[in-house]
Every structure is written in structure tokens, then in C-alpha cells.
Design a protein around this motif. Structure first.
Motif, short mmCIF file in Angstrom:
data_model
loop_
_atom_site.label_atom_id
_atom_site.label_comp_id
_atom_site.label_asym_id
_atom_site.label_seq_id
_atom_site.Cartn_x
_atom_site.Cartn_y
_atom_site.Cartn_z
N THR A 1 0.83 -1.20 0.00
CA THR A 1 0.00 0.00 0.00
C THR A 1 0.86 1.25 0.00
O THR A 1 0.67 2.15 -0.83
CB THR A 1 -0.93 0.00 1.22
OG1 THR A 1 -0.16 -0.24 2.40
CG2 THR A 1 -1.98 -1.07 1.10
N VAL B 1 -4.88 4.36 2.22
CA VAL B 1 -5.95 3.41 2.52
C VAL B 1 -7.06 4.12 3.30
O VAL B 1 -6.78 4.90 4.23
CB VAL B 1 -5.39 2.22 3.33
CG1 VAL B 1 -6.51 1.28 3.77
CG2 VAL B 1 -4.36 1.46 2.49
N SER C 1 -9.14 -1.30 -4.99
CA SER C 1 -7.80 -0.86 -4.59
C SER C 1 -6.95 -0.80 -5.86
O SER C 1 -7.30 -1.41 -6.88
CB SER C 1 -7.18 -1.83 -3.59
OG SER C 1 -6.70 -2.99 -4.24
#
Length: 528
Positions: A448, A455, A490
Motif C-alpha cells: 500500500t 488506505v 484498490s
């Protein structure tokens, strides 16, 4: 090819303990052809690459560890017993009697406390694994203490004992010979530079020779507490080309080839060669750096999931090496999401992009490791994504180059793979579903952060909630929820889970290749 064979045999055999030059490999050595150019560091406090993990596992021990006899079971290592006290947040270990380092030094309680504290104080890439226990450079000496032959480990957090033990069985928890390491300290580096070229472990093998992107030689430890390995040594010879690995194996110049393609596996011509398949924990993914404005629209992420020709790849060049898997925790472990809702549908992808008003075409640089099967995967993605107006420019590089670029967040798109750092769902959940500080200064060894994906708060909170959930079933349900969220929206498109095929001479037995690179063991290998 005669000159290549000569060069390979010379590099393998012109070493201490070597046998005379022969057409076949010596009976006392296991010779492995493998792409090892991903190695950046081999100090357990820094080692974070896949091949590095194999070396650390075979050179070092931990207090508790997964081992060759059964790599799915947490077993005694340098500690022969331990007791957990969840209320007091401590684990107390009793150190094994008689264990020694390769130097001949005994394994002492201060080696354990010093090794674990060293990881935190150096604060290199894998330090975050141990730091999860609330350890900092300021408090670590108080959190890990010794009294006689007993080690007391304190932790700060609402963790289950199983989570804590899994952390202590991870790679950076390897115990080093602190007397030897600190004798080679330079400018306060706690021996880091020296330990990236040498070893100071107590494991079944010691590092005898290390030439980056060329050769690694391991020598057996005759005094290992579980018994000396059958092989006097193991050679990892860097051979980047899979075709060359196949030829060397068929000619008897190596005992094992680690990177053959499915076509090469199917085409092995010798009856004296066998193939063993090992399920793997690594998940393979395509990701988009959110510093690249053209890749920030969630419509691009959604469309990408329909532009991967999953079946086309697994039915051809990935056959036998990977299976379709679209969640961050690998199948075969508790809490894994096995739903695969996405399939190749370029028309649907085009409609998603059109409905969102995405300005096309998009041209994106795609970084990829320059070896099979990654270059083949990149070419498949290049062809399928082009149908929807997303054009990949493939940038091949060595494993070390690609990984370094990913850590620096200087890529656009990245084709890579990820394995858990330790056997607990939180390992991958934190990597794929957590990033509470997206700033460049806040380096995190996660997918990430490296993709600059901020996030959403609800996923960050759920990740931390799952970590501390005391009810085992409820905890696994939270991990399923996290996987579904990352799977749906995502900038990380998870595509496959690895299955690893290793071709080897028929006289080789006892090779163990567990689910991750940390579970590759040579200790039980024999050659009949």
C-alpha cells in the motif's frame, strides 16, 4: 555451450572442500541452478528478498521456528521450552543447552537479547515485523531480558500468544553471534556491512562464499544441534536463463534447477530427472502507483481487473506454476478468501472506463523482473490491456533493481509478487489493507505505501481490529472482510497464487520447499 559448462564447473569446484572436476556433480555437494540476482542483503536484520530468506533460514536459528521435518508446525529452536502469560504480556523461553555458533562460541542469553534488540536499533527494512510487539530503540533493552538461561520477552499490545510466537519465528528474529558481529562493527553499524558478506549463525549451514548475482556456497555445520546435514555443502549458482538451467540439469552439471518454465518442465528429456511441486504462499499482483495521476481513478483499478487474461496465462505458460487467486491471503491458510469474481472481459473494461470518462489512451511504464515467467506475464498484460486503451511500456530489470525501485515509489505500474513475512494473516493484511501515513518520509515495507495508496480509514481500523480480536473465528471473518474490500476497490490487482515446480536429479531426496522462501530447507537433502 562447452565454455559455459566449463565456467560453471570451475566456479563450483574450484572452492575449498571441492572434489576433482567431473562431468557430474560431486556426491558431497548439492549444486543448484537458480536466479539469485534479487539478493540485496543477507544480514537477518536487513534481509528482505526471497533468496535472502532461503539463506537466512539455512544459516541461522530462532528461539522457535518452522523447520524441515514439518514446515507447517511451530517447533523448538534455540529455546527448548517456553511459557506464555497473556495477562502479563510476556513469553518466557528456556534456552537450549549446548547449542553453538559456527565460530565455536556458545549460544548465550545475551546473544538472544542482543540479536533482537539489534534489529530494532538498526531499524532496517524487516524491523517492522518485530516492532509490532511495541519494541522501540528506547525500550527494547527493557522488553527483552535474560536471567540465567531464561529469556523473558515482553510485548505491548493486545495480541494472542500465537501471533507473538509467529513474530518471533520470523526471519529478523534470527539469532546471531553477537561477539563475532560486534567485533566487526564499523562506524556504529553493529556489524551490518560485515554481516552482508559473511555469516554468524548457529544453523545447519554456514556461509562459505558469497559473490552477488554469481554464486553462494554453504558449508555444512557438523555440530548442528539437530544433527549434521548429509551434504557437505550446497552451491547456489546464479543462472538467469531458464533454458540454460534445463541444459545444465540434463547434462548432469547441476543437481537441481529452480526456475524452469512449464514448457521446459514438460520437455525434460532425461529419465533420470524428476519434478516435485510445492504449493507456495506468494501472491502475484499488478499495482498502480498513486503518484501517477493517470492511475488514480478507481475506474482504472476496476477496469484492470477485467483486463487480465487469467485463464489464458494459467492454461499456457503459467501451467503448473500458478493458479488463479484474487485475494491477498493465500489459499491453504485459515482465513483465506477463495472467491475469484473477476475474469477477462475487455468489453466490460472498456465500458467501465467510458462511463467514468477516463481520458484514453493511457501510456504506463510497467516494471518487471527480467526472467521467466515475469516477462511472459508482462507481455500478456501488455496485449490484453491495450484492447481497452491502456498501453504498457515494459521495463525489464534485475530482481534487485525492480524491488529497489518499488521501495523508492518511483515506478508507475509494477508486476511483482508478495509473500507473508510470517505465518499470520496480519502479515498480509498490513501489507495490502493498511497505510495510515502515506507521506514519503514514513517508509513502510508494504504494498500500500509503496503504491502511495492512502488506505481508507475504515480499512486501517479493521486491520488493527482483526489483529487484536481475541475470538479466533471472529478474527478470521474480519480478515475475509478485508480481503473482499481490497479485492473490490484498490490499485492492487491480485491475480495468482504460486505453485512451485523444482526439477532435480532422480538421486536427490529430502529437499523441503515450504510455502514461503523462509521454508526452503537443505538440511535433510541426500544424494543416493
Amino acid at each position: 555451450m562447452k565454455s559455459l559448462r566449463t565456467a560453471l564447473l570451475a566456479s563450483v569446484l574450484a572452492l575449498p572442500l571441492a572434489a576433482p572436476v567431473l562431468a557430474d556433480t560431486p556426491d558431497s555437494l548439492l549444486v543448484v541452478a537458480q536466479n539469485i540476482d534479487d539478493i540485496v542483503a543477507i544480514d537477518p536484520a536487513q534481509a528482505y528478498e526471497f533468496t535472502s530468506g532461503e539463506l537466512v533460514t539455512n544459516i541461522y536459528d530462532r528461539l522457535v521456528q518452522y523447520d524441515a521435518e514439518d514446515p507447517t508446525v511451530l517447533a523448538a529452536g534455540l529455546a527448548d521450552s517456553w511459557e506464555t502469560d497473556p495477562d502479563a504480556k510476556t513469553v518466557t523461553f528456556t534456552l537450549r543447552e549446548g547449542a553453538t555458533f559456527h565460530s565455536g562460541n556458545p549460544v548465550r542469553p545475551e546473544d538472544v537479547t542482543g540479536s533482537l534488540a539489534r534489529v530494532i536499533k538498526l531499524n532496517l527494512t524487516p524491523a517492522f515485523i518485530l516492532a509490532q510487539l511495541g519494541w522501540t530503540p528506547e525500550n527494547v533493552d527493557d522488553m527483552i531480558t535474560a536471567d540465567g538461561n531464561t529469556i523473558t520477552v515482553k510485548y505491548d499490545g493486545d495480541f494472542s500468544p500465537a501471533f507473538v510466537l509467529n513474530v518471533l519465528a520470523s526471519r529478523p528474529a534470527s539469532i546471531v553471534d553477537m561477539e563475532t558481529v560486534m567485533a566487526n562493527e564499523v562506524d556504529g553499524d553493529m556489524g551490518n556491512a560485515w554481516l552482508n558478506e559473511n555469516s554468524a549463525g548457529s544453523g545447519p549451514f554456514s556461509l562459505q562464499t558469497f559473490r552477488p548475482a554469481e554464486l553462494v556456497r554453504l558449508a555444512a555445520n557438523p555440530d548442528y544441534f539437530k544433527g549434521a546435514p548429509a551434504m557437505e555443502g550446497v552451491i547456489l549458482q546464479h543462472v538467469a536463463e531458464a533454458a540454460t538451467q534445463q541444459l545444465l540439469l540434463e547434462q548432469g552439471d547441476v543437481d537441481m534447477a529452480r526456475n524452469l518454465t512449464p514448457d521446459q518442465i514438460a520437455g525434460l528429456s532425461s529419465d533420470d530427472i524428476k519434478v516435485e511441486t510445492f504449493p507456495q504462499a506468494a501472491v502475484h499482483f499488478l499495482s498502480f502507483n498513486q503518484k501517477n495521476e493517470a492511475l488514480t481513478d478507481p475506474a482504472v483499478w476496476e477496469a484492470a481487473r477485467y483486463l487480465v487474461d487469467y485463464t489464458g496465462m494459467t492454461d499456457s505458460f503459467l501451467n503448473g506454476q500458478m493458479e488463479i487467486h484474487q485475494a491477498f491471503w493465500p489459499k491453504g491458510f485459515p482465513g483465506a478468501l477463495e472467491e475469484t469474481p473477476y475474469s477477462y472481459d475487455p468489453d466490460k473494461a472498456e465500458q467501465i472506463l467510458a462511463d467514468a470518462g477516463v481520458d484514453l489512451p493511457i501510456t504506463v511504464e510497467l516494471d518487471v523482473i527480467n526472467s521467466a515467467p515475469f516477462t511472459d506475464m508482462a507481455q500478456s498484460l501488455q496485449a490484453s490491456f491495450a484492447e481497452a486503451g491502456i498501453n504498457f511500456e515494459i521495463l525489464p530489470g534485475t530482481g534487485a533493481q525492480v524491488i529497489t525501485k518499488y521501495r523508492e515509489r518511483t515506478h508507475a505500474a509494477m508486476l511483482l509478487y508478495w509473500g507473508p513475512d510470517f505465518m499470520d494473516p496480519h502479515s498480509n493484511a498490513k501489507a495490502f489493507a493498511y497505510n495510515s501515513d502515506n507521506s514519503d518520509e514514513n517508509y513502510q515495507a508494504t504494498t500500500t505505501w509503496r503504491n502511495a495508496w492512502a488506505v481508507p480509514d475504515e480499512l486501517n481500523e479493521l486491520t488493527m481490529s482483526a489483529l487484536t480480536e481475541p475470538d479466533a473465528d471472529a478474527r478470521l471473518e474480519q480478515y475475509l472482510e478485508l480481503q473482499r474490500a481490497v479485492q473490490k476497490e484498490s490499485p492492487i490487482v491480485i491475480m495468482f497464487q504460486a505453485a512451485y515446480q523444482v526439477a532435480m536429479d532422480d538421486d536427490v531426496s529430502g529437499y523441503v520447499n515450504g510455502a514461503t522462501s523462509d521454508f526452503v530447507f537443505y538440511r535433510l537433502v541426500e544424494k543416493d
